[in-house]
Design a protein around this motif. Sequence first.
Motif, PDB file in Angstrom:
ATOM      1  N   MET A 189      -1.159  31.010  92.689  1.00  0.00           N
ATOM      2  CA  MET A 189      -1.604  31.759  91.527  1.00  0.00           C
ATOM      3  C   MET A 189      -2.593  32.836  91.970  1.00  0.00           C
ATOM      4  O   MET A 189      -3.405  32.609  92.850  1.00  0.00           O
ATOM      5  CB  MET A 189      -2.298  30.838  90.527  1.00  0.00           C
ATOM      6  CG  MET A 189      -1.365  29.927  89.766  1.00  0.00           C
ATOM      7  SD  MET A 189      -2.099  29.213  88.307  1.00  0.00           S
ATOM      8  CE  MET A 189      -3.102  27.930  89.000  1.00  0.00           C
ATOM      9  N   ASN A 190      -2.534  33.930  91.281  1.00  0.00           N
ATOM     10  CA  ASN A 190      -3.495  34.973  91.611  1.00  0.00           C
ATOM     11  C   ASN A 190      -4.837  34.715  90.892  1.00  0.00           C
ATOM     12  O   ASN A 190      -4.954  33.829  90.053  1.00  0.00           O
ATOM     13  CB  ASN A 190      -2.943  36.360  91.284  1.00  0.00           C
ATOM     14  CG  ASN A 190      -2.669  36.547  89.806  1.00  0.00           C
ATOM     15  OD1 ASN A 190      -3.139  35.779  88.992  1.00  0.00           O
ATOM     16  ND2 ASN A 190      -1.914  37.574  89.475  1.00  0.00           N
ATOM     17  N   ARG A 191      -5.820  35.492  91.218  1.00  0.00           N
ATOM     18  CA  ARG A 191      -7.172  35.280  90.711  1.00  0.00           C
ATOM     19  C   ARG A 191      -7.242  35.422  89.179  1.00  0.00           C
ATOM     20  O   ARG A 191      -7.934  34.650  88.513  1.00  0.00           O
ATOM     21  CB  ARG A 191      -8.129  36.262  91.366  1.00  0.00           C
ATOM     22  CG  ARG A 191      -9.567  36.042  90.996  1.00  0.00           C
ATOM     23  CD  ARG A 191     -10.454  36.889  91.846  1.00  0.00           C
ATOM     24  NE  ARG A 191     -10.384  36.428  93.224  1.00  0.00           N
ATOM     25  CZ  ARG A 191     -11.380  35.841  93.864  1.00  0.00           C
ATOM     26  NH1 ARG A 191     -12.526  35.685  93.271  1.00  0.00           N
ATOM     27  NH2 ARG A 191     -11.246  35.423  95.102  1.00  0.00           N
ATOM     28  N   PHE A 192      -6.537  36.399  88.614  1.00  0.00           N
ATOM     29  CA  PHE A 192      -6.549  36.604  87.168  1.00  0.00           C
ATOM     30  C   PHE A 192      -6.000  35.382  86.438  1.00  0.00           C
ATOM     31  O   PHE A 192      -6.578  34.911  85.454  1.00  0.00           O
ATOM     32  CB  PHE A 192      -5.746  37.857  86.795  1.00  0.00           C
ATOM     33  CG  PHE A 192      -5.648  38.067  85.319  1.00  0.00           C
ATOM     34  CD1 PHE A 192      -6.738  38.539  84.600  1.00  0.00           C
ATOM     35  CD2 PHE A 192      -4.471  37.795  84.640  1.00  0.00           C
ATOM     36  CE1 PHE A 192      -6.658  38.730  83.232  1.00  0.00           C
ATOM     37  CE2 PHE A 192      -4.382  37.979  83.272  1.00  0.00           C
ATOM     38  CZ  PHE A 192      -5.475  38.450  82.564  1.00  0.00           C
ATOM     39  N   THR A 193      -4.912  34.850  86.914  1.00  0.00           N
ATOM     40  CA  THR A 193      -4.298  33.676  86.297  1.00  0.00           C
ATOM     41  C   THR A 193      -5.230  32.478  86.379  1.00  0.00           C
ATOM     42  O   THR A 193      -5.359  31.709  85.420  1.00  0.00           O
ATOM     43  CB  THR A 193      -2.958  33.351  86.984  1.00  0.00           C
ATOM     44  OG1 THR A 193      -2.137  34.520  86.975  1.00  0.00           O
ATOM     45  CG2 THR A 193      -2.236  32.235  86.267  1.00  0.00           C
ATOM     46  N   GLN A 194      -5.900  32.297  87.496  1.00  0.00           N
ATOM     47  CA  GLN A 194      -6.853  31.196  87.640  1.00  0.00           C
ATOM     48  C   GLN A 194      -8.014  31.344  86.660  1.00  0.00           C
ATOM     49  O   GLN A 194      -8.438  30.364  86.053  1.00  0.00           O
ATOM     50  CB  GLN A 194      -7.392  31.140  89.074  1.00  0.00           C
ATOM     51  CG  GLN A 194      -6.395  30.640  90.076  1.00  0.00           C
ATOM     52  CD  GLN A 194      -6.946  30.674  91.493  1.00  0.00           C
ATOM     53  OE1 GLN A 194      -7.904  31.377  91.777  1.00  0.00           O
ATOM     54  NE2 GLN A 194      -6.307  29.921  92.383  1.00  0.00           N
ATOM     55  N   ASN A 195      -8.516  32.571  86.508  1.00  0.00           N
ATOM     56  CA  ASN A 195      -9.618  32.795  85.577  1.00  0.00           C
ATOM     57  C   ASN A 195      -9.206  32.533  84.131  1.00  0.00           C
ATOM     58  O   ASN A 195      -9.963  31.958  83.358  1.00  0.00           O
ATOM     59  CB  ASN A 195     -10.173  34.212  85.727  1.00  0.00           C
ATOM     60  CG  ASN A 195     -10.962  34.382  87.010  1.00  0.00           C
ATOM     61  OD1 ASN A 195     -11.413  33.407  87.607  1.00  0.00           O
ATOM     62  ND2 ASN A 195     -11.103  35.622  87.444  1.00  0.00           N
ATOM     63  N   VAL A 196      -8.013  32.957  83.766  1.00  0.00           N
ATOM     64  CA  VAL A 196      -7.511  32.705  82.416  1.00  0.00           C
ATOM     65  C   VAL A 196      -7.353  31.205  82.198  1.00  0.00           C
ATOM     66  O   VAL A 196      -7.741  30.667  81.152  1.00  0.00           O
ATOM     67  CB  VAL A 196      -6.185  33.455  82.168  1.00  0.00           C
ATOM     68  CG1 VAL A 196      -5.516  32.987  80.889  1.00  0.00           C
ATOM     69  CG2 VAL A 196      -6.416  34.952  82.134  1.00  0.00           C
ATOM     70  N   PHE A 197      -6.802  30.517  83.181  1.00  0.00           N
ATOM     71  CA  PHE A 197      -6.623  29.072  83.069  1.00  0.00           C
ATOM     72  C   PHE A 197      -7.969  28.365  82.920  1.00  0.00           C
ATOM     73  O   PHE A 197      -8.126  27.489  82.062  1.00  0.00           O
ATOM     74  CB  PHE A 197      -5.873  28.544  84.299  1.00  0.00           C
ATOM     75  CG  PHE A 197      -5.622  27.069  84.245  1.00  0.00           C
ATOM     76  CD1 PHE A 197      -4.669  26.547  83.392  1.00  0.00           C
ATOM     77  CD2 PHE A 197      -6.341  26.208  85.057  1.00  0.00           C
ATOM     78  CE1 PHE A 197      -4.441  25.186  83.335  1.00  0.00           C
ATOM     79  CE2 PHE A 197      -6.115  24.851  85.017  1.00  0.00           C
ATOM     80  CZ  PHE A 197      -5.163  24.336  84.154  1.00  0.00           C
ATOM     81  N   ARG A 198      -8.941  28.739  83.725  1.00  0.00           N
ATOM     82  CA  ARG A 198     -10.282  28.135  83.616  1.00  0.00           C
ATOM     83  C   ARG A 198     -10.899  28.400  82.254  1.00  0.00           C
ATOM     84  O   ARG A 198     -11.500  27.515  81.649  1.00  0.00           O
ATOM     85  CB  ARG A 198     -11.182  28.669  84.724  1.00  0.00           C
ATOM     86  CG  ARG A 198     -10.876  28.103  86.065  1.00  0.00           C
ATOM     87  CD  ARG A 198     -11.847  28.624  87.106  1.00  0.00           C
ATOM     88  NE  ARG A 198     -11.424  28.184  88.428  1.00  0.00           N
ATOM     89  CZ  ARG A 198     -11.512  28.905  89.518  1.00  0.00           C
ATOM     90  NH1 ARG A 198     -12.046  30.112  89.471  1.00  0.00           N
ATOM     91  NH2 ARG A 198     -11.090  28.431  90.666  1.00  0.00           N
ATOM     92  N   PHE A 199     -10.755  29.644  81.780  1.00  0.00           N
ATOM     93  CA  PHE A 199     -11.291  29.994  80.469  1.00  0.00           C
ATOM     94  C   PHE A 199     -10.663  29.126  79.381  1.00  0.00           C
ATOM     95  O   PHE A 199     -11.359  28.623  78.492  1.00  0.00           O
ATOM     96  CB  PHE A 199     -11.056  31.477  80.167  1.00  0.00           C
ATOM     97  CG  PHE A 199     -11.419  31.861  78.767  1.00  0.00           C
ATOM     98  CD1 PHE A 199     -12.741  31.998  78.402  1.00  0.00           C
ATOM     99  CD2 PHE A 199     -10.431  32.072  77.817  1.00  0.00           C
ATOM    100  CE1 PHE A 199     -13.076  32.344  77.099  1.00  0.00           C
ATOM    101  CE2 PHE A 199     -10.757  32.417  76.526  1.00  0.00           C
ATOM    102  CZ  PHE A 199     -12.086  32.557  76.159  1.00  0.00           C
ATOM    103  N   LEU A 200      -9.349  28.942  79.431  1.00  0.00           N
ATOM    104  CA  LEU A 200      -8.666  28.132  78.429  1.00  0.00           C
ATOM    105  C   LEU A 200      -9.082  26.669  78.494  1.00  0.00           C
ATOM    106  O   LEU A 200      -9.227  26.016  77.458  1.00  0.00           O
ATOM    107  CB  LEU A 200      -7.146  28.270  78.582  1.00  0.00           C
ATOM    108  CG  LEU A 200      -6.578  29.641  78.196  1.00  0.00           C
ATOM    109  CD1 LEU A 200      -5.081  29.689  78.486  1.00  0.00           C
ATOM    110  CD2 LEU A 200      -6.867  29.963  76.752  1.00  0.00           C
TER     111      LEU A 200
END
Length: 76
Positions: A1-12
């Motif tokens: 996963m790229n960094r943006f996807t990881q950040n979105v996942f963490r946020f959710l």
Amino acid sequence: MNRFTQNVFRFLVVLNTAVLAATFGTFWQIDRSQDFRRTMHKRFPYMLEAYYKYQEAGGYYGIREKDQMEWFSRKD
């Protein structure tokens, strides 16, 4: 996963955890305090109705009646 996807996942995950904690805290407060149930009755009657139905489905009857008797006997 790229960094943006990881950040979105963490946020959710954090958002979901916060909503779950707020829901549990509100239920706990409704369950413990008749005064808070009165406040919920005035502001959010649909939420209190859901609480009563949940309790009745679990076999706890009479909470609604006790609350109404107490509220109608008060002179606010």
